[in-house]
Design a protein around this motif. Structure first.
Motif, PDB file in Angstrom:
ATOM      1  N   LEU A 578       0.833  -1.206   0.000  1.00 32.68           N
ATOM      2  CA  LEU A 578       0.000   0.000   0.000  1.00 32.68           C
ATOM      3  C   LEU A 578       0.869   1.258   0.000  1.00 32.68           C
ATOM      4  CD1 LEU A 578      -2.723   1.422   0.184  1.00 32.68           C
ATOM      5  CD2 LEU A 578      -2.633   1.140   2.681  1.00 32.68           C
ATOM      6  N   GLU A 579       1.926   1.240   0.819  1.00 32.60           N
ATOM      7  CA  GLU A 579       2.821   2.394   0.886  1.00 32.60           C
ATOM      8  C   GLU A 579       3.496   2.641  -0.467  1.00 32.60           C
ATOM      9  OE1 GLU A 579       6.566   4.103   3.562  1.00 32.60           O
ATOM     10  OE2 GLU A 579       5.803   2.088   3.896  1.00 32.60           O
ATOM     11  N   LYS A 580       3.861   1.546  -1.135  1.00 33.34           N
ATOM     12  CA  LYS A 580       4.488   1.670  -2.455  1.00 33.34           C
ATOM     13  C   LYS A 580       3.522   2.322  -3.441  1.00 33.34           C
ATOM     14  CE  LYS A 580       6.755  -1.022  -6.094  1.00 33.34           C
ATOM     15  NZ  LYS A 580       7.126  -2.387  -6.544  1.00 33.34           N
ATOM     16  N   LEU A 581       2.267   1.873  -3.423  1.00 34.52           N
ATOM     17  CA  LEU A 581       1.261   2.452  -4.301  1.00 34.52           C
ATOM     18  C   LEU A 581       1.035   3.928  -4.007  1.00 34.52           C
ATOM     19  CD1 LEU A 581      -1.600  -0.215  -4.582  1.00 34.52           C
ATOM     20  CD2 LEU A 581      -0.216   0.695  -6.441  1.00 34.52           C
ATOM     21  N   LEU A 582       0.929   4.257  -2.715  1.00 32.89           N
ATOM     22  CA  LEU A 582       0.701   5.651  -2.318  1.00 32.89           C
ATOM     23  C   LEU A 582       1.872   6.536  -2.732  1.00 32.89           C
ATOM     24  CD1 LEU A 582      -0.859   5.075   1.233  1.00 32.89           C
ATOM     25  CD2 LEU A 582      -2.042   5.960  -0.802  1.00 32.89           C
ATOM     26  N   ASN A 583       3.095   6.007  -2.600  1.00 36.75           N
ATOM     27  CA  ASN A 583       4.281   6.767  -3.013  1.00 36.75           C
ATOM     28  C   ASN A 583       4.313   6.974  -4.528  1.00 36.75           C
ATOM     29  OD1 ASN A 583       5.256   7.096  -0.416  1.00 36.75           O
ATOM     30  ND2 ASN A 583       6.517   5.249  -0.473  1.00 36.75           N
ATOM     31  N   GLN A 584       3.949   5.894  -5.266  1.00 35.12           N
ATOM     32  CA  GLN A 584       3.898   6.015  -6.728  1.00 35.12           C
ATOM     33  C   GLN A 584       2.876   7.067  -7.141  1.00 35.12           C
ATOM     34  OE1 GLN A 584       3.011   2.058  -8.094  1.00 35.12           O
ATOM     35  NE2 GLN A 584       5.153   1.396  -8.087  1.00 35.12           N
ATOM     36  N   LYS A 585       1.724   7.012  -6.481  1.00 34.85           N
ATOM     37  CA  LYS A 585       0.663   7.974  -6.787  1.00 34.85           C
ATOM     38  C   LYS A 585       1.129   9.407  -6.472  1.00 34.85           C
ATOM     39  CE  LYS A 585      -4.036   9.268  -5.435  1.00 34.85           C
ATOM     40  NZ  LYS A 585      -5.180   8.962  -4.540  1.00 34.85           N
ATOM     41  N   ALA A 586       1.755   9.570  -5.307  1.00 34.34           N
ATOM     42  CA  ALA A 586       2.242  10.899  -4.903  1.00 34.34           C
ATOM     43  C   ALA A 586       3.293  11.417  -5.878  1.00 34.34           C
ATOM     44  CB  ALA A 586       2.808  10.837  -3.489  1.00 34.34           C
ATOM     45  N   ASP A 587       4.185  10.524  -6.335  1.00 38.13           N
ATOM     46  CA  ASP A 587       5.222  10.925  -7.302  1.00 38.13           C
ATOM     47  C   ASP A 587       4.599  11.387  -8.614  1.00 38.13           C
ATOM     48  OD1 ASP A 587       7.222  10.363  -5.506  1.00 38.13           O
ATOM     49  OD2 ASP A 587       7.690   8.382  -6.343  1.00 38.13           O
ATOM     50  N   LYS A 588       3.587  10.641  -9.065  1.00 36.89           N
ATOM     51  CA  LYS A 588       2.930  11.012 -10.326  1.00 36.89           C
ATOM     52  C   LYS A 588       2.198  12.339 -10.184  1.00 36.89           C
ATOM     53  CE  LYS A 588       2.392   6.633 -12.738  1.00 36.89           C
ATOM     54  NZ  LYS A 588       1.461   5.746 -13.460  1.00 36.89           N
ATOM     55  N   ILE A 589       1.573  12.546  -9.034  1.00 34.70           N
ATOM     56  CA  ILE A 589       0.877  13.817  -8.796  1.00 34.70           C
ATOM     57  C   ILE A 589       1.880  14.972  -8.799  1.00 34.70           C
ATOM     58  CG2 ILE A 589      -0.348  15.155  -7.021  1.00 34.70           C
ATOM     59  CD1 ILE A 589      -1.827  12.558  -6.302  1.00 34.70           C
ATOM     60  N   MET A 590       3.026  14.763  -8.139  1.00 36.51           N
ATOM     61  CA  MET A 590       4.057  15.800  -8.088  1.00 36.51           C
ATOM     62  C   MET A 590       4.605  16.085  -9.484  1.00 36.51           C
ATOM     63  SD  MET A 590       7.545  15.915  -5.801  1.00 36.51           S
ATOM     64  CE  MET A 590       6.602  15.772  -4.288  1.00 36.51           C
ATOM     65  N   ASP A 591       4.865  15.024 -10.263  1.00 37.89           N
ATOM     66  CA  ASP A 591       5.380  15.194 -11.630  1.00 37.89           C
ATOM     67  C   ASP A 591       4.376  15.963 -12.490  1.00 37.89           C
ATOM     68  OD1 ASP A 591       7.648  13.811 -10.957  1.00 37.89           O
ATOM     69  OD2 ASP A 591       7.006  11.910 -11.857  1.00 37.89           O
ATOM     70  N   THR A 592       3.098  15.678 -12.286  1.00 40.86           N
ATOM     71  CA  THR A 592       2.044  16.348 -13.072  1.00 40.86           C
ATOM     72  C   THR A 592       1.974  17.823 -12.718  1.00 40.86           C
ATOM     73  OG1 THR A 592       0.810  14.265 -13.134  1.00 40.86           O
ATOM     74  CG2 THR A 592      -0.400  16.257 -13.680  1.00 40.86           C
ATOM     75  N   HIS A 593       2.058  18.140 -11.432  1.00 39.71           N
ATOM     76  CA  HIS A 593       2.082  19.550 -11.012  1.00 39.71           C
ATOM     77  C   HIS A 593       3.331  20.255 -11.540  1.00 39.71           C
ATOM     78  CE1 HIS A 593      -1.392  20.192  -8.430  1.00 39.71           C
ATOM     79  NE2 HIS A 593      -1.225  18.982  -7.912  1.00 39.71           N
ATOM     80  N   ASP A 594       4.471  19.555 -11.497  1.00 40.82           N
ATOM     81  CA  ASP A 594       5.723  20.146 -12.000  1.00 40.82           C
ATOM     82  C   ASP A 594       5.621  20.456 -13.489  1.00 40.82           C
ATOM     83  OD1 ASP A 594       6.861  19.999  -9.519  1.00 40.82           O
ATOM     84  OD2 ASP A 594       8.059  18.202  -9.922  1.00 40.82           O
ATOM     85  N   LEU A 595       5.018  19.521 -14.245  1.00 37.13           N
ATOM     86  CA  LEU A 595       4.871  19.716 -15.688  1.00 37.13           C
ATOM     87  C   LEU A 595       3.989  20.933 -15.972  1.00 37.13           C
ATOM     88  CD1 LEU A 595       5.343  18.764 -18.586  1.00 37.13           C
ATOM     89  CD2 LEU A 595       3.353  17.254 -18.338  1.00 37.13           C
ATOM     90  N   ALA A 596       2.891  21.072 -15.224  1.00 33.32           N
ATOM     91  CA  ALA A 596       2.001  22.229 -15.415  1.00 33.32           C
ATOM     92  C   ALA A 596       2.743  23.528 -15.095  1.00 33.32           C
ATOM     93  CB  ALA A 596       0.764  22.082 -14.533  1.00 33.32           C
ATOM     94  N   ALA A 597       3.557  23.503 -14.027  1.00 30.55           N
ATOM     95  CA  ALA A 597       4.329  24.704 -13.664  1.00 30.55           C
ATOM     96  C   ALA A 597       5.328  25.057 -14.764  1.00 30.55           C
ATOM     97  CB  ALA A 597       5.054  24.461 -12.336  1.00 30.55           C
ATOM     98  N   LYS A 598       5.966  24.033 -15.353  1.00 35.36           N
ATOM     99  CA  LYS A 598       6.916  24.277 -16.448  1.00 35.36           C
ATOM    100  C   LYS A 598       6.219  24.857 -17.670  1.00 35.36           C
ATOM    101  CE  LYS A 598      10.271  20.712 -15.126  1.00 35.36           C
ATOM    102  NZ  LYS A 598      10.786  19.354 -15.433  1.00 35.36           N
ATOM    103  N   GLU A 599       5.013  24.368 -17.942  1.00 33.01           N
ATOM    104  CA  GLU A 599       4.260  24.877 -19.093  1.00 33.01           C
ATOM    105  C   GLU A 599       3.862  26.337 -18.880  1.00 33.01           C
ATOM    106  OE1 GLU A 599       1.086  22.068 -19.535  1.00 33.01           O
ATOM    107  OE2 GLU A 599       2.266  20.730 -20.803  1.00 33.01           O
ATOM    108  N   ARG A 600       3.478  26.678 -17.650  1.00 35.50           N
ATOM    109  CA  ARG A 600       3.132  28.081 -17.361  1.00 35.50           C
ATOM    110  C   ARG A 600       4.365  28.972 -17.498  1.00 35.50           C
ATOM    111  NH1 ARG A 600      -0.475  25.593 -13.494  1.00 35.50           N
ATOM    112  NH2 ARG A 600       1.181  25.544 -11.940  1.00 35.50           N
ATOM    113  N   LYS A 601       5.492  28.478 -16.999  1.00 27.13           N
ATOM    114  CA  LYS A 601       6.745  29.246 -17.110  1.00 27.13           C
ATOM    115  C   LYS A 601       7.147  29.403 -18.578  1.00 27.13           C
ATOM    116  CE  LYS A 601      11.601  29.344 -15.645  1.00 27.13           C
ATOM    117  NZ  LYS A 601      12.117  29.542 -17.010  1.00 27.13           N
ATOM    118  N   ALA A 602       6.945  28.341 -19.359  1.00 30.77           N
ATOM    119  CA  ALA A 602       7.309  28.395 -20.787  1.00 30.77           C
ATOM    120  C   ALA A 602       6.499  29.465 -21.508  1.00 30.77           C
ATOM    121  CB  ALA A 602       7.088  27.030 -21.436  1.00 30.77           C
TER     122      ALA A 602
END
Length: 690
Positions: A578-602
């Motif tokens: 369960l912890e592995k799944l939650l960490n994977q989910k959290a990483d994907k959420i963080m990556d998605t937010h980072d990508l949106a921030a990069k697109e706004r900066k671009a």
């Protein structure tokens, strides 16, 4: 109310059921979706109408009143025995027959005022009861699979109560894009889908106005028409402020386009047929005159061979067909002396029968009103294919001008008479955008956008804007297919809109930034919802198992019993998973937010970049060029972009002093390392001698 993300995921889940069972499984899913939508909404409208009657009259309607309510409430008729519930409740051995009967019954029941069965070939395009081709007596699509599809979709209420036209339409478009993404390298994806970023650039430059009549001669699934309606919705509050027309030759794609319009709540006329051989939109008073439109948007089939269907297989001396490398026959075509287009579209010249690019382009020009405009996706070859006439003194060949050269010259100077002279000076090419290669589904051929304007502003009549959007860094390179990102769209659209005018560019950027940020935010929400959907079931499953095991252990402890080693190991394993799944989910959420921030900066970066460039005309040539007719004539009407725009990337400037200093430091460090190695070897040698 269901979200488009949840609906899209549910619908695409049906693809897993159908993969490897039928060839074109998207048609099966989209047709089934449409049938359920009509059925669910019909029954909801009935219930709603009766509720409204009761609220007004404080009694139940009589049978006659109920019949009147039902007749008034619906845009479509569904005969008895043709509802979703009839298919759902059919026994397994009658599933195929029940589904076939339902969609066929609906297709036969819906007739417009002109006597046209407007759902024929749309709702019943799939042959649900088709026998298996092996002659076994079974069905091509087994009743078990149909039953599974029906059960899968049955869980979702598709009436307006739970799915608005916006949600349903967006989910449908999402589905179409997913199908195209799955088949990026195949030819079918390009038949029905144009990347939304390209569609967006064209629609925003053409700016559909209230009352415009819009046309797409090769409409695929209807992406251009839908986007034009959305533009009107955003700007005028009414997606029906324009009239939509399209033609499509592939049956399943034609059906998909019709369904797309209905699910978006739009009144569009989508005709079936070959646009070049059988144009369906003609003048009401003259069957041989092409109907005229305010705007045309299109992505026609690139370089279509044998577009007039008059090619014959080429034979060798022994009468054997000569084949090309791909195994298809080489074709030879008759001369053009006796050719006549009954619709008189080819006023600029007859295109080669082996390549349909200029045939489609001239059809589009013929379909425009005198003040009409068009945005057309086409291969870059139309910009430079064909050669001008050359005298024997010039090249020793006394060569005649090629047809494609003459047609392109005609677009820039007007139709040419029998002596090769322009009948009237009239430039209809407004702007050209050269796009990166591998951007379109089903082909790696580099594309471009040709903007046509039959009534250009006076100050632009003898000019053409050329934009080079294939520069490194102007698109996202991906292994299978390149993409335009929001900031790439901003860069292209700003250059188009401004034509080099800094103040216009500033105003445009201000409005587009808000819109693009909203798109990024919407896409972020969509991706986060997808992540939630992807992990929801597994996380819930592990959480429930852990909770159940903990309760069991707590109950044992209450009885004075100790948990076994096996139980504790199981709990640890479940917690770790369960912890592995939650960490994977959290990483994907963080990556998605980072990508949106990069697109706004671009987007901010591109804004600064464009303001800098537009302030310095010397930098323009690396981005775009406004070319006048004199320069075009000097280049013999060749529109090859590198002739006008500096497409070479500037070499990186090197600070020689800094480079020399770094080189000396490196040599010094290397010398010191050599000395250390020598000292170490001497020490080892002395130790061995001892």
């Amino acid at each position: 109310m269901i979200t488009k993300q949840a609906l899209g995921s549910t619908l695409f889940g049906m693809a897993d059921i159908l993969r490897d069972k039928v060839e074109d499984y998207k048609a099966y899913i989209l047709s089934l979706l449409f049938f359920k939508r009509l059925s669910d909404n019909y029954e909801w409208e009935n219930e709603n109408g009766i509720k409204e009657f009761f609220a007004e009259h404080h009694r139940e309607p009589t049978a006659k009143e109920k019949s009147i309510i039902i007749n008034k409430k619906h845009d479509f008729k569904i005969p008895e025995g043709c509802f979703w519930r009839d298919v759902r409740e059919a026994t397994i051995d009658k599933k195929n027959e029940a589904l076939h009967k339902a969609v066929t019954g609906i297709a036969e029941a819906n007739v417009d005022k002109d006597g046209r069965f407007f759902l024929k070939g749309v709702i019943n395009t799939v042959r649900w009861n088709e026998p298996a081709p092996d002659g076994s007596g079974g069905k091509k699509l087994s009743p078990e699979v149909i039953s599974l599809l029906v059960s899968y979709l049955d869980a979702v209420d598709l009436s307006n109560k739970n799915a608005t036209v916006d949600i349903l339409g967006d989910a449908y478009e999402y589905l179409i894009k997913r199908f195209a993404d799955e088949n990026k390298g195949g030819t079918t994806a390009g038949q029905f889908y144009t990347p939304q970023e390209v569609v967006d650039i064209i629609v925003r430059y053409l700016k559909p106005q209230k009352g415009n009549v819009v046309y797409d001669p090769t409409c695929g699934s209807g992406g251009f028409l839908i986007s034009a309606a959305k533009y009107c919705h955003a700007n005028y509050g009414n997606p029906k402020a324009i009239r939509l027309n399209g033609q499509e030759d592939v049956w399943n794609t034609w059906a998909i386009a019709n369904i797309n319009m209905i699910l978006h709540g739009l009144d569009a006329k989508i005709e079936k047929g070959d646009t070049l051989l059988q144009p369906k939109f003609r003048d009401e008073d003259n069957e041989l005159a092409i109907k005229k439109f305010d705007l045309v948007m299109a992505n026609f089939p690139f370089s279509q061979e044998n577009w007039w269907k008059n090619g014959e297989p080429k034979k060798d001396a022994k009468g054997k067909t000569i084949n090309k490398k791909d195994g298809s026959p080489q074709l030879e075509y008759p001369g053009k002396e006796d050719f006549k287009d009954p619709f008189e579209r080819f006023i600029y010249g007859i295109p080669p029968f082996s390549n349909g690019d200029f045939a489609f382009l001239q059809h589009i020009v013929s379909s425009l009103k005198e003040g009409g405009k068009a945005g057309v996706v086409c291969p870059q070859g139309v910009l430079f294919r064909g050669q001008p006439a050359k005298t024997e003194e010039e090249d020793g060949q006394n060569r005649k001008a090629d047809d494609e050269y003459l047609i392109r010259r005609g677009f820039l100077q007007g139709p040419i008479d029998s002596d090769g002279e322009s009948k009237e000076l009239h430039n209809i090419i407004d702007a050209i955008v050269v796009l990166p290669g591998n951007l379109f589904y089903g082909t790696t051929i580099p594309g471009s956008i040709l903007f046509i304007d039959k009534n250009k502003p006076k100050h632009r009549k003898d000019k053409v804007l050329m934009v080079y959007a294939a520069k490194e860094g102007w698109f996202k390179e991906k292994p299978n297919m390149n993409e335009l990102q929001p900031h790439d769209m901003l860069r292209i659209s700003t250059i188009l809109e401004s034509w080099g005018d800094l103040e216009i560019a500033k105003e445009w950027i201000a409005t587009q930034k808000v819109r693009l940020w909203a798109l990024i935010q919407e896409d972020l929400g969509y991706k986060l919802s997808e992540i939630e959907e992807d992990y929801h079931e597994d996380i819930n499953s592990y959480s429930e198992r852990i909770d159940k095991l903990r309760k069991s252990l707590a109950s044992k402890e209450a009885e004075g019993k100790k948990p076994t080693k096996s139980e504790l190991n199981t709990l640890g394993t479940l917690n770790a998973a369960l912890e592995k799944l939650l960490n994977q989910k959290a990483d994907k959420i963080m990556d998605t937010h980072d990508l949106a921030a990069k697109e706004r900066k671009a987007i901010d970066d591109v804004e600064r970049e464009l303001i800098t460039v537009l302030q310095d005309p010397e930098l323009w040539k690396r981005y775009f060029s406004i070319v006048d007719m004199q320069e075009l004539e000097e280049n013999e009407f060749n529109l090859y972009i590198p002739r006008y725009v500096d497409t070479f990337e500037p070499e990186e400037q090197i600070d020689l002093k800094k480079a020399l200093s770094e080189f000396k430091a490196t040599m010094k460090a290397e010398s010191a390392l050599d000395n250390s190695i020598v000292e170490l070897l001497d020490a080892i040698s002395q130790y061995d001698q001892k």
